[in-house]
Design a protein around this motif. Structure first.
Motif, mmCIF file in Angstrom:
data_model
loop_
_atom_site.group_PDB
_atom_site.id
_atom_site.type_symbol
_atom_site.label_atom_id
_atom_site.label_comp_id
_atom_site.label_asym_id
_atom_site.label_seq_id
_atom_site.Cartn_x
_atom_site.Cartn_y
_atom_site.Cartn_z
ATOM 1 N N TYR A 1 20.078 16.885 -15.232
ATOM 2 C CA TYR A 1 20.771 17.773 -16.175
ATOM 3 C C TYR A 1 22.281 17.684 -15.973
ATOM 4 N N ASP A 2 22.706 17.725 -14.710
ATOM 5 C CA ASP A 2 24.145 17.663 -14.441
ATOM 6 C C ASP A 2 24.748 16.346 -14.923
ATOM 7 N N ALA A 3 24.029 15.248 -14.682
ATOM 8 C CA ALA A 3 24.529 13.953 -15.145
ATOM 9 C C ALA A 3 24.660 13.942 -16.672
ATOM 10 N N PHE A 4 23.674 14.532 -17.335
ATOM 11 C CA PHE A 4 23.714 14.580 -18.803
ATOM 12 C C PHE A 4 24.936 15.360 -19.281
ATOM 13 N N GLN A 5 25.187 16.489 -18.643
ATOM 14 C CA GLN A 5 26.354 17.293 -19.020
ATOM 15 C C GLN A 5 27.653 16.551 -18.726
ATOM 16 N N GLN A 6 27.676 15.857 -17.593
ATOM 17 C CA GLN A 6 28.891 15.102 -17.261
ATOM 18 C C GLN A 6 29.161 14.007 -18.287
ATOM 19 N N MET A 7 28.089 13.367 -18.728
ATOM 20 C CA MET A 7 28.279 12.305 -19.727
ATOM 21 C C MET A 7 28.747 12.884 -21.054
ATOM 22 N N LEU A 8 28.225 14.069 -21.408
ATOM 23 C CA LEU A 8 28.661 14.713 -22.653
ATOM 24 C C LEU A 8 30.127 15.120 -22.575
ATOM 25 N N ALA A 9 30.628 15.299 -21.352
ATOM 26 C CA ALA A 9 32.025 15.703 -21.172
ATOM 27 C C ALA A 9 32.939 14.508 -20.901
ATOM 28 N N ASN A 10 32.354 13.328 -20.808
ATOM 29 C CA ASN A 10 33.118 12.119 -20.485
ATOM 30 C C ASN A 10 33.539 11.417 -21.780
ATOM 31 N N PRO A 11 34.857 11.288 -22.047
ATOM 32 C CA PRO A 11 35.306 10.721 -23.324
ATOM 33 C C PRO A 11 34.714 9.355 -23.641
ATOM 34 N N ILE A 12 34.476 8.571 -22.589
ATOM 35 C CA ILE A 12 33.908 7.233 -22.835
ATOM 36 C C ILE A 12 32.496 7.320 -23.406
ATOM 37 N N LEU A 13 31.734 8.339 -22.976
ATOM 38 C CA LEU A 13 30.303 8.391 -23.302
ATOM 39 C C LEU A 13 29.913 9.506 -24.266
ATOM 40 N N ALA A 14 30.792 10.489 -24.442
ATOM 41 C CA ALA A 14 30.389 11.717 -25.139
ATOM 42 C C ALA A 14 29.721 11.455 -26.482
ATOM 43 N N HIS A 15 30.391 10.678 -27.317
ATOM 44 C CA HIS A 15 29.864 10.512 -28.670
ATOM 45 C C HIS A 15 28.510 9.809 -28.661
ATOM 46 N N LYS A 16 28.395 8.782 -27.846
ATOM 47 C CA LYS A 16 27.115 8.054 -27.767
ATOM 48 C C LYS A 16 26.005 8.950 -27.213
ATOM 49 N N MET A 17 26.361 9.816 -26.263
ATOM 50 C CA MET A 17 25.334 10.671 -25.675
ATOM 51 C C MET A 17 24.907 11.778 -26.634
ATOM 52 N N GLU A 18 25.842 12.300 -27.409
ATOM 53 C CA GLU A 18 25.466 13.272 -28.435
ATOM 54 C C GLU A 18 24.478 12.619 -29.411
ATOM 55 N N ARG A 19 24.814 11.410 -29.822
ATOM 56 C CA ARG A 19 23.944 10.694 -30.763
ATOM 57 C C ARG A 19 22.601 10.376 -30.132
ATOM 58 N N PHE A 20 22.644 9.899 -28.911
ATOM 59 C CA PHE A 20 21.408 9.587 -28.196
ATOM 60 C C PHE A 20 20.528 10.835 -28.091
ATOM 61 N N GLY A 21 21.134 11.938 -27.657
ATOM 62 C CA GLY A 21 20.377 13.184 -27.540
ATOM 63 C C GLY A 21 19.805 13.630 -28.873
ATOM 64 N N ARG A 22 20.592 13.453 -29.919
ATOM 65 C CA ARG A 22 20.110 13.839 -31.253
ATOM 66 C C ARG A 22 18.916 12.978 -31.664
ATOM 67 N N LEU A 23 19.039 11.680 -31.520
ATOM 68 C CA LEU A 23 17.984 10.791 -32.001
ATOM 69 C C LEU A 23 16.703 10.958 -31.194
ATOM 70 N N VAL A 24 16.842 11.173 -29.898
ATOM 71 C CA VAL A 24 15.649 11.381 -29.073
ATOM 72 C C VAL A 24 14.967 12.692 -29.465
ATOM 73 N N ALA A 25 15.767 13.754 -29.594
ATOM 74 C CA ALA A 25 15.182 15.042 -29.973
ATOM 75 C C ALA A 25 14.528 14.941 -31.356
ATOM 76 N N GLU A 26 15.175 14.245 -32.271
ATOM 77 C CA GLU A 26 14.597 14.088 -33.612
ATOM 78 C C GLU A 26 13.285 13.314 -33.555
ATOM 79 N N HIS A 27 13.264 12.274 -32.726
ATOM 80 C CA HIS A 27 12.037 11.490 -32.604
ATOM 81 C C HIS A 27 10.866 12.353 -32.137
#
Lengths: 202, 202
Positions: A112-138
């Motif tokens: 969970y902490d790693a996930f939050q860190q990635m969401l807060a990391n400018p390099i990864l944030a957008h991709k992780m939001e999208r990844f989280g969205r697509l997985v949850a949608e699936h």
DNA sequence: TCAATTTCTTATCTTTTGTTAACGTTTTGA
DNA sequence: TCAAAACGTTAACAAAAGATAAGAAATTGA
């Protein structure tokens, strides 16, 4: 299988959802861990918070509940699928579900902490939001079908549908697990199978 | 109620998920539409693609299936909730579910195309990815509980739980809708109610 | 290897649910 | 306002599912 091989499998799978540049993948892999579970070991335990979101590189798990002392299987995941007690992971509340390896199983986990860190990391944030969205949608789509099956189908119809769509489950899981997964008792599934087969013999 | 009032309600609700700057809200509102449904009008129809993701500003809807010519209710949504045939919306495949207004109902809708445009719009992309993720995660958690209820609880237990948590449903929906929502027939729910009440009287 | 465990089926009995129909009450809508 | 439709309960019967136990076959694991 070593961690490097597992990461290659993981990346190949994740790219169904999002693609990573070399830099992004570098940053991403620093937040994941490679682990193994022996047969019967648990990935998640009831009454505790599940703080990992896992990917099955190899092996399989079952989800089960203890109801009045009885072990009731509710779901399965196989290699090349994610696993987590998703609500518990997302809301940081205790789960009611056990998740147990059914064989030697290799995973790549995001805490969970790693996930939050990635969401807060400018390099990864957008991709992780999208990844989280697509997985949850699936998984949402899977759940929508599953709930509909409980509302609109009889146990026998659910089993007949599983015969058409559930190869992994049918071939790799014992029948009493499948029965509970369908929402019925093992004895009842045995009777349903008899009902289905008998007219063919006559 | 006019569109401007509806948008205020919508924004207040959405900010449970994401907050908008003035500029972002300006851009966002250009992609949504305000509509009304009269009682018994449909938001979604089986065998067609549901191409909207709606928010109920006021009113309520039920979700139902036609199974062997019979009308089977599977879910409800009330004011201040979203509504959509989510899988159909996300995958652009025909739904199997009718969604019908149960009273005069006001909605704010995002079309599939509008959603994609917002995801491609630099001003809105990141917020919309996050919004989509959080909404999908929220409904995923609801579905997780609902599937667990079918696996681990009897119809009577599901009804008892609804008595504790389902005020809107119990107070605003006829009993035969509630019965199908619980996965049983109206006659069976009537008997369960009798079983529950009788010991109290004696 | 071989005893213990797991798995599946079957039988019996009980409980629950489904089906159909009837009836009275309430709600709806023209 | 008033006939029609919708709603909830009950009864009677059928069908299905749950509970329990027994027994055979397959699998496991020390």
């Amino acid at each position: 299988m070593d961690a490097a091989t597992a990461l290659i499998i993981y990346r190949t799978y994740l790219e169904r959802y999002v693609t990573f540049s070399t830099e992004e993948w570098e940053a991403f892999t620093q937040h994941v861990t490679f682990t193994k579970l022996k047969k019967k070991q648990h990935f998640a335990t009831a009454d505790t918070v599940c703080d990992k979101f896992g990917f099955l590189v190899s092996g399989s798990v079952r989800y089960y509940h203890i109801i009045n002392g009885e072990d009731i299987t509710s779901y399965f995941s196989f290699e090349q699928e994610f696993t987590s007690s998703y609500k518990s992971f997302l809301t940081r509340t205790p789960t009611i579900t056990y998740i147990q390896a059914l064989e030697e199983t290799r995973l790549i986990n995001i805490s969970y902490d790693a996930f939050q860190q990635m969401l807060a990391n400018p390099i990864l944030a957008h991709k992780m939001e999208r990844f989280g969205r697509l997985v949850a949608e699936h998984y949402l789509c899977c759940y929508e079908d599953r709930v509909a099956s409980f509302i609109t189908q009889s146990p026998e119809e659910r089993y007949l549908q599983l015969l058409q769509t559930g190869r992994d489950i049918l071939q790799r899981m014992p029948q009493h697990y499948i029965a509970h997964f369908l929402g019925i008792t093992p004895v009842s599934l045995s009777r349903i199978r008899k009902r289905i087969l008998e007219p063919v013999i006559k």
